[in-house]
Design a protein around this motif. Structure first.
Motif, mmCIF file in Angstrom:
data_model
loop_
_atom_site.group_PDB
_atom_site.id
_atom_site.type_symbol
_atom_site.label_atom_id
_atom_site.label_comp_id
_atom_site.label_asym_id
_atom_site.label_seq_id
_atom_site.Cartn_x
_atom_site.Cartn_y
_atom_site.Cartn_z
ATOM 1 N N GLU A 1 0.826 -1.208 0.000
ATOM 2 C CA GLU A 1 0.000 0.000 0.000
ATOM 3 C C GLU A 1 0.861 1.259 0.000
ATOM 4 O OE1 GLU A 1 -3.484 2.108 2.743
ATOM 5 O OE2 GLU A 1 -2.707 0.119 3.248
ATOM 6 N N MET A 2 1.934 1.246 0.787
ATOM 7 C CA MET A 2 2.803 2.419 0.884
ATOM 8 C C MET A 2 3.533 2.703 -0.418
ATOM 9 S SD MET A 2 4.404 1.841 4.713
ATOM 10 C CE MET A 2 5.220 3.427 4.774
ATOM 11 N N LEU A 3 3.956 1.612 -1.116
ATOM 12 C CA LEU A 3 4.739 1.771 -2.341
ATOM 13 C C LEU A 3 3.883 1.722 -3.601
ATOM 14 C CD1 LEU A 3 7.841 -0.444 -1.421
ATOM 15 C CD2 LEU A 3 7.579 2.028 -1.183
ATOM 16 N N ASP A 4 2.596 1.417 -3.422
ATOM 17 C CA ASP A 4 1.684 1.324 -4.559
ATOM 18 C C ASP A 4 2.205 0.344 -5.615
ATOM 19 O OD1 ASP A 4 -0.598 1.849 -6.013
ATOM 20 O OD2 ASP A 4 0.257 3.596 -7.049
ATOM 21 N N ASP A 5 2.604 -0.845 -5.124
ATOM 22 C CA ASP A 5 3.114 -1.891 -6.021
ATOM 23 C C ASP A 5 2.857 -3.240 -5.356
ATOM 24 O OD1 ASP A 5 5.202 -2.127 -8.537
ATOM 25 O OD2 ASP A 5 5.496 -3.773 -7.096
ATOM 26 N N GLU A 6 2.575 -4.252 -6.159
ATOM 27 C CA GLU A 6 2.307 -5.581 -5.630
ATOM 28 C C GLU A 6 3.540 -6.209 -4.977
ATOM 29 O OE1 GLU A 6 -0.461 -7.786 -5.340
ATOM 30 O OE2 GLU A 6 -1.288 -5.759 -5.435
ATOM 31 N N LEU A 7 4.728 -5.863 -5.464
ATOM 32 C CA LEU A 7 6.019 -6.340 -4.961
ATOM 33 C C LEU A 7 6.237 -7.840 -5.204
ATOM 34 C CD1 LEU A 7 6.268 -4.348 -1.606
ATOM 35 C CD2 LEU A 7 7.309 -3.811 -3.823
ATOM 36 N N PHE A 8 5.294 -8.688 -4.807
ATOM 37 C CA PHE A 8 5.421 -10.130 -5.013
ATOM 38 C C PHE A 8 4.096 -10.675 -5.550
ATOM 39 C CE2 PHE A 8 8.415 -9.129 -1.629
ATOM 40 C CZ PHE A 8 9.582 -9.689 -2.128
ATOM 41 N N VAL A 9 4.210 -11.605 -6.512
ATOM 42 C CA VAL A 9 3.047 -12.268 -7.085
ATOM 43 C C VAL A 9 3.140 -13.745 -6.763
ATOM 44 C CG1 VAL A 9 1.776 -12.790 -9.194
ATOM 45 C CG2 VAL A 9 2.908 -10.559 -8.941
ATOM 46 N N ARG A 10 2.051 -14.271 -6.174
ATOM 47 C CA ARG A 10 2.048 -15.691 -5.817
ATOM 48 C C ARG A 10 1.910 -16.532 -7.076
ATOM 49 N NH1 ARG A 10 1.280 -17.561 -0.843
ATOM 50 N NH2 ARG A 10 0.268 -15.618 -0.185
ATOM 51 N N THR A 11 2.828 -17.505 -7.279
ATOM 52 C CA THR A 11 2.781 -18.418 -8.415
ATOM 53 C C THR A 11 2.977 -19.842 -7.911
ATOM 54 O OG1 THR A 11 5.173 -18.441 -8.890
ATOM 55 C CG2 THR A 11 3.887 -16.621 -9.828
ATOM 56 N N ALA A 12 2.915 -20.789 -8.838
ATOM 57 C CA ALA A 12 3.089 -22.189 -8.464
ATOM 58 C C ALA A 12 4.500 -22.466 -7.975
ATOM 59 C CB ALA A 12 2.756 -23.089 -9.658
ATOM 60 N N THR A 13 5.453 -21.655 -8.346
ATOM 61 C CA THR A 13 6.848 -21.856 -7.943
ATOM 62 C C THR A 13 7.264 -20.938 -6.791
ATOM 63 O OG1 THR A 13 7.566 -20.287 -9.649
ATOM 64 C CG2 THR A 13 7.516 -22.638 -10.245
ATOM 65 N N GLY A 14 6.285 -20.232 -6.211
ATOM 66 C CA GLY A 14 6.604 -19.372 -5.078
ATOM 67 C C GLY A 14 6.298 -17.921 -5.353
ATOM 68 N N MET A 15 6.680 -17.055 -4.436
ATOM 69 C CA MET A 15 6.435 -15.619 -4.545
ATOM 70 C C MET A 15 7.456 -15.010 -5.496
ATOM 71 S SD MET A 15 3.897 -15.110 -2.424
ATOM 72 C CE MET A 15 3.876 -13.416 -1.847
ATOM 73 N N GLN A 16 6.987 -14.511 -6.643
ATOM 74 C CA GLN A 16 7.876 -13.938 -7.630
ATOM 75 C C GLN A 16 7.855 -12.414 -7.546
ATOM 76 O OE1 GLN A 16 9.993 -15.740 -9.496
ATOM 77 N NE2 GLN A 16 9.162 -17.476 -8.312
ATOM 78 N N PRO A 17 9.036 -11.772 -7.512
ATOM 79 C CA PRO A 17 9.094 -10.318 -7.358
ATOM 80 C C PRO A 17 8.698 -9.576 -8.631
ATOM 81 C CG PRO A 17 11.295 -11.206 -7.640
ATOM 82 C CD PRO A 17 10.375 -12.399 -7.544
#
Length: 326
Positions: free
Chosen positions: A47-63
């Motif tokens: 919320e502070m940076l207005d960016d998702e930062l990490f996206v959950r995928t089948a191989t883990g949290m991708q930046p």
């Protein structure tokens, strides 16, 4: 939009852990938080940076691209903060640090060889400079940080300085080995011209054999003059101080063929006798046992390199402590 002044630095620790582990579970274990706390922290940072930062995928949290750009800067910043807050580490085996010690020629001569051997073994790249304790304002140099530690005999030590015992000694008489004195009685001693060592006289403000500088008193008269005068007070021949020197190392040359004796610290006499044709005699009176101590400024407390230096000097004087109790 976040600003640095409002940022909770703990959020960056969570970000760094997720970036490294690519898993909320593993990140929570690394930073010792619950999974929900890590997820909450990520939500705040997003919320502070207005960016998702990490996206959950089948191989883990991708930046995201923003997270990829932030990661090395955040990692370096956290390392810098850790280095600033935690006590600095010191590795003598690899350090090239330089230390400055103040000492007179007596202590340098009886400690120097052992100190050098320990340096070669434990800290081959560490260098030590020894300054003459008798030619400087010792308290001022310690206050200014120009000296890491001093070795000597002190009294009236101000509270801003700390000290540690190294060894103690008494006085003995030395002569050239060709000089046949026989048993040294008070009458024999009274007829013998004596050399003593003094690192300062009355004109420099010495009182009872000590010179005071900025509240710190160091020993300047390197023999127990009061015991000497008391022991010979009733002699028919008045004791004669034929020469007073500002250092010890010239003594062997002055004793050769001159019919003189010198009153010196016992450890120095033993060291001289290993190299020069010197005879060591017990004095016919008891002298005050003097403590040689290590002195340092309070600002050095907690510095790992300074603690190592102090321990090194204690190790270098260990044999002198053993000898002094025999």
């Amino acid at each position: 939009m976040a600003t640095f002044s409002t940022l909770d630095l703990n959020l960056l620790r969570v970000f760094d852990a997720v970036m490294e582990e690519r898993s909320v579970l593993r990140a929570s274990q690394k930073v010792c938080l619950s999974q929900s706390a890590v997820s909450h922290s990520l939500a705040r940072l997003r919320e502070m940076l207005d960016d998702e930062l990490f996206v959950r995928t089948a191989t883990g949290m991708q930046p995201t691209a923003r997270a990829q750009a932030m990661a090395p800067l955040v990692r370096d910043a956290l390392k810098s903060l850790e280095a600033a807050i935690e006590p600095p580490k010191f590795s003598p085996a690899t350090s090239d640090k330089k230390f400055t010690i103040a000492a007179n020629d007596f202590t340098t001569m009886v400690v120097g060889a052992r100190l050098l051997a320990l340096l070669r073994s434990d800290a081959p790249q560490v260098d030590i400079t020894i300054k003459p304790v008798t030619r400087i304002d010792l308290a001022e140099q310690l206050d200014l940080g120009r000296i890491d530690a001093a070795i000597g005999t002190f009294s009236n030590v101000p509270s801003r300085f700390y000290s540690s015992f190294l060894f103690e000694y008494d006085d003995v008489l030395i002569t050239h080995s060709s000089q046949k004195l026989g048993p040294v009685t008070p009458s024999v001693l009274a007829r013998l011209p004596i050399i003593v060592v003094s690192f300062g006289g009355e004109q420099e403000g010495a009182v009872d054999g000590f010179i005071s500088e900025r509240g710190l008193a160091r020993r300047s008269e390197m023999y127990d003059r009061m015991a000497f005068e008391r022991a010979l007070a009733d002699s028919e021949t008045l004791p004669r101080i034929a020469m007073s020197l500002p250092h010890f190392l010239a003594l062997p040359a002055f004793l050769e063929g001159a019919g003189l004796g010198a009153i010196v610290p016992r450890p120095l006499a033993d060291t001289f006798a290993k190299t020069y044709p010197i005879a060591v005699h017990e004095l016919p009176y008891t002298t005050t046992r003097m403590e040689v101590r290590l002195l340092w400024h309070e600002r050095n407390e907690g510095d790992m390199s300074q603690k190592w230096l102090h321990e090194l000097l204690r190790r270098a004087t260990e044999q002198l402590r053993i000898s002094s109790v025999k």
